[in-house]
Design a protein around this motif. Structure first.
Motif, short mmCIF file in Angstrom:
data_model
loop_
_atom_site.label_atom_id
_atom_site.label_comp_id
_atom_site.label_asym_id
_atom_site.label_seq_id
_atom_site.Cartn_x
_atom_site.Cartn_y
_atom_site.Cartn_z
N ALA A 9 -3.07 -25.40 -24.78
CA ALA A 9 -2.63 -25.18 -26.15
C ALA A 9 -3.72 -25.60 -27.13
N GLY A 10 -4.38 -26.71 -26.85
CA GLY A 10 -5.46 -27.17 -27.71
C GLY A 10 -6.63 -26.21 -27.72
N ILE A 11 -6.96 -25.68 -26.56
CA ILE A 11 -8.06 -24.71 -26.47
C ILE A 11 -7.72 -23.45 -27.26
N ALA A 12 -6.48 -23.00 -27.15
CA ALA A 12 -6.07 -21.81 -27.89
C ALA A 12 -6.18 -22.05 -29.40
N ALA A 13 -5.77 -23.24 -29.84
CA ALA A 13 -5.85 -23.57 -31.26
C ALA A 13 -7.30 -23.68 -31.72
N MET A 14 -8.16 -24.23 -30.87
CA MET A 14 -9.58 -24.32 -31.20
C MET A 14 -10.20 -22.93 -31.32
N ARG A 15 -9.79 -22.02 -30.45
CA ARG A 15 -10.32 -20.66 -30.54
C ARG A 15 -10.01 -20.03 -31.89
N VAL A 16 -8.82 -20.27 -32.40
CA VAL A 16 -8.44 -19.70 -33.69
C VAL A 16 -9.25 -20.32 -34.82
N ALA A 17 -9.31 -21.65 -34.87
CA ALA A 17 -10.04 -22.33 -35.95
C ALA A 17 -11.52 -21.96 -35.94
N CYS A 18 -12.09 -21.87 -34.76
CA CYS A 18 -13.51 -21.55 -34.65
C CYS A 18 -13.79 -20.10 -35.03
N ARG A 19 -12.92 -19.19 -34.63
CA ARG A 19 -13.10 -17.79 -35.02
C ARG A 19 -13.05 -17.65 -36.54
N LEU A 20 -12.14 -18.36 -37.17
CA LEU A 20 -12.03 -18.29 -38.62
C LEU A 20 -13.28 -18.84 -39.31
N ALA A 21 -13.85 -19.94 -38.78
CA ALA A 21 -15.07 -20.50 -39.36
C ALA A 21 -16.20 -19.48 -39.30
N ALA A 22 -16.34 -18.81 -38.15
CA ALA A 22 -17.39 -17.81 -38.01
C ALA A 22 -17.17 -16.63 -38.95
N GLU A 23 -15.93 -16.27 -39.15
CA GLU A 23 -15.63 -15.15 -40.04
C GLU A 23 -15.94 -15.47 -41.50
N VAL A 24 -15.91 -16.74 -41.88
CA VAL A 24 -16.33 -17.12 -43.23
C VAL A 24 -17.80 -16.78 -43.42
N LEU A 25 -18.63 -17.08 -42.43
CA LEU A 25 -20.05 -16.76 -42.51
C LEU A 25 -20.27 -15.25 -42.61
N ASP A 26 -19.52 -14.48 -41.85
CA ASP A 26 -19.62 -13.03 -41.96
C ASP A 26 -19.26 -12.55 -43.37
N GLU A 246 -15.20 -24.96 -16.21
CA GLU A 246 -15.56 -25.37 -14.85
C GLU A 246 -16.86 -24.72 -14.38
N THR A 247 -17.10 -23.52 -14.83
CA THR A 247 -18.26 -22.76 -14.35
C THR A 247 -19.37 -22.61 -15.39
N GLY A 248 -19.13 -23.05 -16.63
CA GLY A 248 -20.15 -22.87 -17.66
C GLY A 248 -19.62 -23.24 -19.02
N TYR A 249 -19.56 -22.27 -19.90
CA TYR A 249 -19.18 -22.55 -21.28
C TYR A 249 -18.53 -21.33 -21.90
N GLU A 250 -17.83 -21.58 -22.98
CA GLU A 250 -17.31 -20.52 -23.85
C GLU A 250 -17.70 -20.88 -25.27
N VAL A 251 -18.47 -20.02 -25.91
CA VAL A 251 -18.83 -20.25 -27.31
C VAL A 251 -17.66 -19.77 -28.18
N LEU A 252 -17.09 -20.71 -28.93
CA LEU A 252 -15.86 -20.41 -29.66
C LEU A 252 -16.11 -19.82 -31.04
N THR A 253 -17.32 -20.01 -31.58
CA THR A 253 -17.60 -19.60 -32.96
C THR A 253 -18.42 -18.31 -33.02
N VAL A 254 -18.12 -17.39 -32.13
CA VAL A 254 -18.79 -16.09 -32.19
C VAL A 254 -18.07 -15.18 -33.19
N SER A 255 -18.81 -14.20 -33.69
CA SER A 255 -18.23 -13.23 -34.62
C SER A 255 -19.06 -11.97 -34.59
N SER A 256 -18.52 -10.92 -35.17
CA SER A 256 -19.21 -9.63 -35.14
C SER A 256 -20.49 -9.66 -35.98
#
Length: 271
Positions: A9-26, A246-256
């Motif tokens: 649940a925390g990871i899902a919430a982080m994905r949302v907050a991080c996506r929104l931060a990246a979208e501000v830059l866009d 477990e196998t690497g990483y997921e960058v949460l703040t990606v955007s188009s």
């Protein structure tokens, strides 16, 4: 040292907050032109976060150690300002480079990212600094996986940046992030491989190297927040929030709208 391991649940919430931060830059990108002031950029960012995204701008009134609260919604660090530049009424001019640092709070979770922008056009030297710093961030990100060490990240960044002829800022670093803006661990952008805390799946950290064109020594501005290069050389910074898997990483703040991922990065879960 308290490091938080996020559950599903925390990871899902982080994905949302991080996506929104990246979208501000866009959203802000088209406005970064000669003549615009960083105060105007700050207002655009604030209104977008609050009115469109339903977020809280984390920097606004942030006072982590009881000092002077940060007075704006984003950080705008221009040319030789390394980090924490406070927006003002000075217009940006052609050839400037500026870092916009965005942190959103959505449903209690923080998303943190920053990006360099070139105003109009800039010198080849300024463009190279921005590109090398971007690549250095990704060199660090590529080290992330469960079982790796924090020193692996710092070493990869330091070796790459110094080989290009630049210096790495040591007084400021990345950090853990989640329901708090700044959590443990500290993520240094220099170091020795195989040293430091072991990364564990579920950790979320920022990797945000600050790279100087000249020497690494800094000084504080009179406003109590802004940090500049002591020799007034240019400085650049990029930042992503990264989830350890477990196998690497997921960058949460990606955007188009973000720059292309460097060719040396292997296919990964980026978002």
């Amino acid at each position: 040292m308290t490091v938080t391991i996020k559950d599903a649940a925390g990871i899902a919430a982080m994905r949302v907050a991080c996506r929104l931060a990246a979208e501000v830059l866009d959203y802000l990108a088209p406005f970064i032109k000669p003549g615009v002031t960083t105060n105007e950029i700050d207002k655009l960012a604030h209104d977008y976060m609050v009115d469109v995204q339903g977020c809280i701008p984390a920097p606004l009134n942030y006072a982590p150690h009881g000092g002077t609260p940060y007075p704006k919604s984003i950080c705008t660090s221009v040319n030789h300002v390394v980090c924490h530049g406070i927006p003002n009424d000075k217009p940006l001019k052609k050839g400037d480079i500026v870092n916009l640092d965005i942190t959103t709070i959505k449903d209690g979770w923080h998303g943190d990212t920053s990006r360099m922008f070139i105003v109009g056009d800039a010198s080849p030297a300024a463009k190279r600094l921005c590109q090398i710093t971007y690549d250095a961030m990704w060199k660090g990100i590529a080290q992330v996986k469960a079982g790796a060490r924090l020193g692996d990240i710092g070493h990869a960044i330091q070796v790459f940046a110094e080989a290009a002829g630049y210096s790495v800022v040591r007084e400021f670093c990345g950090h853990g992030i989640g329901e708090k803006f700044h959590e443990d661990p500290q993520v240094l952008h220099y170091g020795k491989p195989g040293t430091g805390m072991e990364l564990k799946a579920g950790m979320t950290i920022t990797i945000e190297p600050m790279i100087n064109q000249g020497r690494r020594e800094l000084k504080e501005m009179n406003d109590g927040w802004g940090i500049v290069t002591k020799d007034r050389s240019l400085s650049a910074q990029w930042e992503h929030t990264v989830l350890v898997t477990e196998t690497g990483y997921e960058v949460l703040t990606v955007s188009s709208g973000m720059p292309p991922i460097p060719a040396f990065i292997q296919p990964q879960a980026l978002a």
